[in-house]
Design a protein around this motif. Structure first.
Motif, PDB file in Angstrom:
ATOM      1  N   GLU A 179       0.819  -1.219   0.000  1.00 34.04           N
ATOM      2  CA  GLU A 179       0.000   0.000   0.000  1.00 34.04           C
ATOM      3  C   GLU A 179       0.850   1.265   0.000  1.00 34.04           C
ATOM      4  OE1 GLU A 179      -2.592  -2.902  -0.052  1.00 34.04           O
ATOM      5  OE2 GLU A 179      -1.074  -2.822   1.533  1.00 34.04           O
ATOM      6  N   PHE A 180       1.993   1.228   0.661  1.00 36.35           N
ATOM      7  CA  PHE A 180       2.873   2.395   0.665  1.00 36.35           C
ATOM      8  C   PHE A 180       3.477   2.616  -0.718  1.00 36.35           C
ATOM      9  CE2 PHE A 180       2.528   1.454   5.116  1.00 36.35           C
ATOM     10  CZ  PHE A 180       2.730   2.650   5.785  1.00 36.35           C
ATOM     11  N   VAL A 181       3.703   1.518  -1.445  1.00 39.08           N
ATOM     12  CA  VAL A 181       4.192   1.627  -2.819  1.00 39.08           C
ATOM     13  C   VAL A 181       3.086   2.173  -3.713  1.00 39.08           C
ATOM     14  CG1 VAL A 181       5.080   0.343  -4.797  1.00 39.08           C
ATOM     15  CG2 VAL A 181       5.837  -0.242  -2.477  1.00 39.08           C
ATOM     16  N   GLU A 182       1.896   1.605  -3.566  1.00 38.79           N
ATOM     17  CA  GLU A 182       0.766   2.044  -4.379  1.00 38.79           C
ATOM     18  C   GLU A 182       0.478   3.530  -4.184  1.00 38.79           C
ATOM     19  OE1 GLU A 182      -3.920   0.719  -5.062  1.00 38.79           O
ATOM     20  OE2 GLU A 182      -2.786  -0.037  -3.355  1.00 38.79           O
ATOM     21  N   ASN A 183       0.591   4.007  -2.939  1.00 37.69           N
ATOM     22  CA  ASN A 183       0.341   5.424  -2.644  1.00 37.69           C
ATOM     23  C   ASN A 183       1.517   6.323  -2.998  1.00 37.69           C
ATOM     24  OD1 ASN A 183      -2.065   4.556  -1.591  1.00 37.69           O
ATOM     25  ND2 ASN A 183      -1.456   4.736   0.556  1.00 37.69           N
ATOM     26  N   LYS A 184       2.626   5.701  -3.367  1.00 38.54           N
ATOM     27  CA  LYS A 184       3.870   6.443  -3.651  1.00 38.54           C
ATOM     28  C   LYS A 184       4.222   7.367  -2.476  1.00 38.54           C
ATOM     29  CE  LYS A 184       2.494   7.786  -7.865  1.00 38.54           C
ATOM     30  NZ  LYS A 184       1.379   6.871  -8.217  1.00 38.54           N
ATOM     31  N   HIS A 185       4.194   6.786  -1.278  1.00 35.84           N
ATOM     32  CA  HIS A 185       4.540   7.535  -0.069  1.00 35.84           C
ATOM     33  C   HIS A 185       5.939   8.138  -0.251  1.00 35.84           C
ATOM     34  CE1 HIS A 185       5.704   8.329   4.091  1.00 35.84           C
ATOM     35  NE2 HIS A 185       4.441   8.147   4.465  1.00 35.84           N
ATOM     36  N   PRO A 186       6.112   9.435  -0.040  1.00 32.00           N
ATOM     37  CA  PRO A 186       7.394  10.080  -0.378  1.00 32.00           C
ATOM     38  C   PRO A 186       8.591   9.506   0.366  1.00 32.00           C
ATOM     39  CG  PRO A 186       5.913  11.594   0.787  1.00 32.00           C
ATOM     40  CD  PRO A 186       5.100  10.415   0.393  1.00 32.00           C
ATOM     41  N   ASP A 187       8.449   9.197   1.665  1.00 31.44           N
ATOM     42  CA  ASP A 187       9.572   8.623   2.399  1.00 31.44           C
ATOM     43  C   ASP A 187       9.924   7.243   1.860  1.00 31.44           C
ATOM     44  OD1 ASP A 187      10.400  10.055   5.265  1.00 31.44           O
ATOM     45  OD2 ASP A 187       8.469  10.709   4.494  1.00 31.44           O
ATOM     46  N   VAL A 188       8.911   6.471   1.525  1.00 25.82           N
ATOM     47  CA  VAL A 188       9.147   5.128   1.012  1.00 25.82           C
ATOM     48  C   VAL A 188       9.776   5.187  -0.370  1.00 25.82           C
ATOM     49  CG1 VAL A 188       8.061   2.944   0.391  1.00 25.82           C
ATOM     50  CG2 VAL A 188       7.288   4.198   2.424  1.00 25.82           C
ATOM     51  N   MET A 189       9.322   6.117  -1.204  1.00 28.39           N
ATOM     52  CA  MET A 189       9.925   6.257  -2.527  1.00 28.39           C
ATOM     53  C   MET A 189      11.417   6.587  -2.409  1.00 28.39           C
ATOM     54  SD  MET A 189       7.539   5.553  -4.680  1.00 28.39           S
ATOM     55  CE  MET A 189       7.061   4.357  -3.404  1.00 28.39           C
ATOM     56  N   CYS A 560      -2.673  -8.967  16.849  1.00 27.12           N
ATOM     57  CA  CYS A 560      -2.698  -8.688  15.414  1.00 27.12           C
ATOM     58  C   CYS A 560      -3.708  -7.621  15.026  1.00 27.12           C
ATOM     59  CB  CYS A 560      -3.004  -9.968  14.646  1.00 27.12           C
ATOM     60  SG  CYS A 560      -1.713 -11.223  14.759  1.00 27.12           S
ATOM     61  N   LEU A 561      -4.519  -7.173  15.972  1.00 28.26           N
ATOM     62  CA  LEU A 561      -5.527  -6.151  15.652  1.00 28.26           C
ATOM     63  C   LEU A 561      -4.911  -4.866  15.123  1.00 28.26           C
ATOM     64  CD1 LEU A 561      -7.995  -6.552  18.671  1.00 28.26           C
ATOM     65  CD2 LEU A 561      -8.528  -6.920  16.247  1.00 28.26           C
ATOM     66  N   GLN A 562      -3.635  -4.603  15.454  1.00 32.37           N
ATOM     67  CA  GLN A 562      -3.001  -3.353  15.042  1.00 32.37           C
ATOM     68  C   GLN A 562      -2.449  -3.387  13.613  1.00 32.37           C
ATOM     69  OE1 GLN A 562      -0.557  -1.355  18.109  1.00 32.37           O
ATOM     70  NE2 GLN A 562      -0.899  -3.144  19.377  1.00 32.37           N
ATOM     71  N   ILE A 563      -2.510  -4.530  12.961  1.00 33.81           N
ATOM     72  CA  ILE A 563      -1.923  -4.652  11.619  1.00 33.81           C
ATOM     73  C   ILE A 563      -2.900  -4.096  10.589  1.00 33.81           C
ATOM     74  CG2 ILE A 563      -1.038  -6.250   9.900  1.00 33.81           C
ATOM     75  CD1 ILE A 563      -0.243  -8.101  12.208  1.00 33.81           C
ATOM     76  N   THR A 564      -2.579  -2.960  10.003  1.00 31.49           N
ATOM     77  CA  THR A 564      -3.475  -2.301   9.052  1.00 31.49           C
ATOM     78  C   THR A 564      -3.197  -2.678   7.601  1.00 31.49           C
ATOM     79  OG1 THR A 564      -2.054  -0.360   8.741  1.00 31.49           O
ATOM     80  CG2 THR A 564      -3.587  -0.296  10.596  1.00 31.49           C
ATOM     81  N   ALA A 565      -2.140  -3.475   7.364  1.00 32.00           N
ATOM     82  CA  ALA A 565      -1.702  -3.729   5.989  1.00 32.00           C
ATOM     83  C   ALA A 565      -2.476  -4.842   5.302  1.00 32.00           C
ATOM     84  CB  ALA A 565      -0.212  -4.074   5.985  1.00 32.00           C
TER      85      ALA A 565
END
Length: 600
Positions: A179-189, A560-565
Motif C-alpha cells: 500500500e505504501f508503494v501504491e500510494n507512492k509515499h514520499p519517504d518510502v519512494m 494482530c488487531l493493530q496490523i493495518t496492511a
C-alpha cells in the motif's frame, strides 16, 4: 560480521594454516549441486575452508568431529521473522531455535526499532554478535507500517535510510508494504531509490497482490514476498519473477496450501521457493520445532528431502543475496552445519554454528548468557493511567439501540478482520458490548508518552469472552498497548497493570489480576528460558479458555488487531481503521430505529 582477514582466509583455504575443526565420516548434502555423497569438512575459526578430502588441513591441534555416517546439512534459514513476537529476547530465542537447526534469520527487528530506536537496535545487534545465530537485518522500509500512521517511539523515515542503509549490518529494505508503494509515499519512494543506489535488495509484503497491483510492486523493485494467501497467488508471483517464501507461523498456516505450486503445478519452481515462520511462539517451537518442522512438513507433502532442504537453506540465501555467506556447506561460507541421522524424519542431532559445536544430542551444549540491559531497553512504558470511563464507546445518537461495526476475526487467518454489523444497546450515551452476541470492546493506547489523548475504542468479535479483559504491550506493528474486554473496569485495570509493571501480557476478571507475563525488555520481550516462557504462555491460554475463548492463541490474535496492511479492518491508537479507505472510521454506524437522531 566476519572478523578474519581475507589474507588469513586465503591461507586457511590453501591449507597453509591448520583447520580448527574437521568433520569426518559424514554424508554431505550438497544443495548447490543437488547431490549427497561422502565428504569431510574443514573449518577455520567461523568459516568452512574445504570439503571433500581434507587431510591436508589437519594439524596437531585440529579437533576431529566424528559424524558417524550422519548427513551434513547446511544450517537452516528462517527467511522472514518478527523475532520479538516470540516474547523471547535474542539470547533466549537462540536457545529455543538453534537446537532445531536454525542458524540464520532474516528480520527487520522492527518491534525493537519502534520501541527503542536506533540506539536500542545497536544494543540488540551487539547481543546477536555473541550468539550462535546470524540475524541478517533488513532496515524497515518505514515505521510504523500502519496507514494512517499511528504513534510510536521511533519512526524510520527517508532521513534514517540516508544514513542507516550504509551500516554494514544492513542487508536490505525490510517488509515493504504494497500500500505504501501504491500510494507512492514520499519517504518510502526515497528509501527505495536509496536501496537501488546502494544495491540493496527490497523485501516485500504483498498480500493478495495480483494483476496490475503486483506488476506495480515489481516495478518498484520489490524482489521477494512472504504473504501469499493461496497457491494461485504465489504461482503468479513466481511467474512474474519474484522469489516467494512460504509462511507457516504459530497462527497462520499456509505451507500445505502454498506447497501446491511445487507438488501440484510445477516441481521445477521449487528453486524459487523458500520458507519462513514470520511469527512464532516458544510453546510452538518446543512442541513442534522451528525450521526443521517446515522441512518435515514439506517432505510429508510429497517433496523429496533434498529439495526440501534446498528450500530451507540455499533458496532463501539466494533470494536475499546472502548465499556467499550462508545457505550451503561450501568453502568461504560460515560453518553452520547440522548433523542429521535420517533426512525424512529430519531430527537434528548436532549443530555447529559459526564454526563451534553448540548442540550435542539435540540439546544446547554451549551456555548462552543474556547481557545486562540498559535503561533505554527497560524504560519504554511511559503512558499515563487510564480510567474505566475512557474504556467505552460513546455516541451522540439519541437511541437505545444502534448498529455498530465489529471487527470479526478470521479463525484461520488472524490478520484478516471482516466487518460485522451488530445491533447493540445504549445506556446514557454509552454503546455497550454484548457477550451474548460475542461483541467486545477493543482499544489500542499509545504507550510512549507522545500524545496522552483519551483512548479510541471500538468493537471486536471472535473471542467469545464471557467475562474479564486481556491486554498486551507486545503487539505488532506499533507495539502500543492493545486491550479487549467485556467491561470497561477490567480493561482499565489490565492496561494500568501493564503501564506500572514495565509491560507484558495480562488477563483480568472482576477486578482481579488472574495472570501476568512480564516483558520488561522494551515492553515486548523477556530473558526467560524458552521452557519457562512456554509454561507462561500455557497459563495465559488456560485462563483465556476459562473466560470462554476457543481461538488457537487468544492473545496473539488480539495482538494482530493493530496490523493495518491486510484487509479489511484494524484498530490502532488512532481508532478503527478501514483498510480500503486507509482512514479512521467510526464504530457506531447508525440508529437501529427510524426515530433515532443526533443530540442537540
Amino acid at each position: 560480521m566476519r572478523k578474519e582477514s581475507i589474507q588469513e582466509m586465503i591461507d586457511a583455504g590453501a591449507a597453509k594454516i591448520p583447520a580448527d575443526r574437521v568433520i569426518k565420516n559424514g554424508l554431505l548434502v550438497n544443495v548447490t549441486s543437488s547431490e549427497i555423497y561422502p565428504a569431510d569438512v574443514a573449518i577455520y575459526k567461523t568459516q568452512i575452508v574445504a570439503t571433500g578430502n581434507v587431510d591436508a588441513y589437519i594439524g596437531q591441534s585440529t579437533e576431529i568431529i566424528d559424524a558417524k555416517g550422519k548427513y551434513l546439512v547446511p544450517g537452516l534459514i528462517d527467511g522472514h521473522l518478527h523475532i520479538e513476537c516470540s516474547k523471547l529476547s535474542m539470547t533466549s530465542f537462540a536457545k529455543a531455535v538453534v537446537p532445531h537447526g536454525t542458524t540464520s534469520i532474516v528480520s527487520g527487528l522492527d518491534q525493537y526499532v519502534v520501541t527503542t530506536g536506533l540506539e536500542g537496535i545497536k544494543e540488540v545487534l551487539a547481543e546477536i554478535d555473541q550468539l550462535p545465530l546470524h540475524v541478517f537485518w533488513g532496515l524497515p522500509f518505514f515505521t510504523p507500517y500502519t496507514l494512517p500512521q499511528s504513534n510510536v517511539a521511533f519512526n524510520v523515515t527517508a532521513e534514517v535510510h540516508e544514513t542507516v542503509q550504509k551500516w554494514p549490518e544492513v542487508y536490505g529494505v525490510w517488509e515493504t508494504v504494497s500500500e505504501f508503494v501504491e500510494n507512492k509515499h514520499p519517504d518510502v519512494m526515497r528509501a527505495l531509490e536509496l536501496a537501488r543506489d546502494n544495491r540493496l535488495p527490497i523485501f516485500g509484503c504483498a498480500p493478495m497482490n495480483r494483476g496490475e497491483k503486483l506488476n506495480s510492486v515489481l516495478c518498484a523493485g520489490v524482489r521477494l514476498d512472504h504473504e501469499s494467501y493461496n497457491h494461485e497467488e504465489m504461482m503468479e508471483k513466481v511467474r512474474k519473477g519474484m522469489f516467494v517464501i512460504i509462511r507457516e507461523s504459530s497462527i497462520s498456516h499456509f505451507l500445505e496450501e502454498n506447497m501446491k505450486i511445487v507438488t501440484h503445478l510445477n516441481p521445477r519452481v521449487a528453486r524459487r521457493v523458500s520458507f519462513c515462520t514470520d511469527d512464532v511462539v516458544a510453546s510452538e517451537i518446543l512442541a513442534n520445532g522451528h525450521m526443521d518442522k517446515l522441512i518435515r512438513m514439506a517432505i510429508q507433502s510429497g517433496v523429496d528431502p533434498l529439495t526440501a532442504i534446498q528450500m530451507g537453506t540455499l533458496n532463501s540465501a539466494e533470494a536475499y543475496r546472502i548465499d556467499h555467506l550462508v545457505g550451503s556447506i561450501s568453502p568461504g561460507r560460515y560453518a553452520d552445519i547440522l548433523l542429521v541421522e535420517d533426512l525424512v524424519k529430519f531430527e537434528i542431532d548436532g549443530v555447529i554454528a559459526k564454526g563451534e559445536t553448540v548442540v550435542t544430542d539435540g540439546k544446547m551444549s554451549k551456555t548462552l548468557t543474556s547481557p545486562v540491559r540498559s535503561p533505554l531497553l527497560l524504560n519504554t512504558m511511559k503512558m499515563q493511567p487510564v480510567q474505566a470511563a475512557d474504556m467505552c464507546v460513546r455516541t451522540e445518537l439519541e437511541s437505545d439501540r444502534v448498529h455498530a461495526l465489529s471487527l470479526a476475526v478470521d479463525f484461520d487467518v488472524p490478520f484478516v478482520r471482516k466487518a460485522r454489523d451488530v445491533e447493540l444497546n445504549v445506556e446514557n450515551g454509552i454503546v455497550l458490548p454484548d457477550i451474548e452476541q460475542d461483541v467486545l470492546y477493543a482499544t489500542v493506547i499509545e504507550r510512549f508518552g507522545i500524545t496522552n489523548v483519551k483512548p479510541a475504542v471500538g468493537f471486536v468479535s471472535g473471542w467469545q469472552l464471557n467475562a474479564g479483559a486481556m491486554a498486551s504491550s507486545c503487539a505488532p506493528d506499533d507495539n502500543n498497548v492493545v486491550c479487549i474486554g467485556t467491561n470497561s473496569e477490567d480493561m482499565a485495570l489490565a492496561v494500568n497493570h501493564l503501564a506500572s509493571n514495565g509491560g507484558g501480557q495480562v488477563i483480568v476478571k472482576d477486578g482481579e489480576i488472574l495472570g501476568f507475563l512480564p516483558l520488561p525488555i522494551a515492553g515486548i520481550v523477556s530473558d526467560l528460558e524458552p521452557e519457562a516462557m512456554a509454561k507462561e504462555e500455557e497459563k495465559l491460554l488456560m485462563l483465556a479458555r476459562q473466560l470462554g475463548c476457543n481461538l488457537p492463541d487468544p492473545l496473539f490474535y488480539m495482538c494482530c488487531l493493530q496490523i493495518t496492511a491486510i484487509p479489511d479492518f484494524a484498530i490502532t491508537d488512532l481508532g478503527v481503521i478501514d483498510f480500503a479507505a486507509q482512514a479512521v472510521t467510526e464504530p457506531v454506524l447508525k440508529c437501529s430505529c427510524s426515530h433515532g437522531r443526533i443530540k442537540g
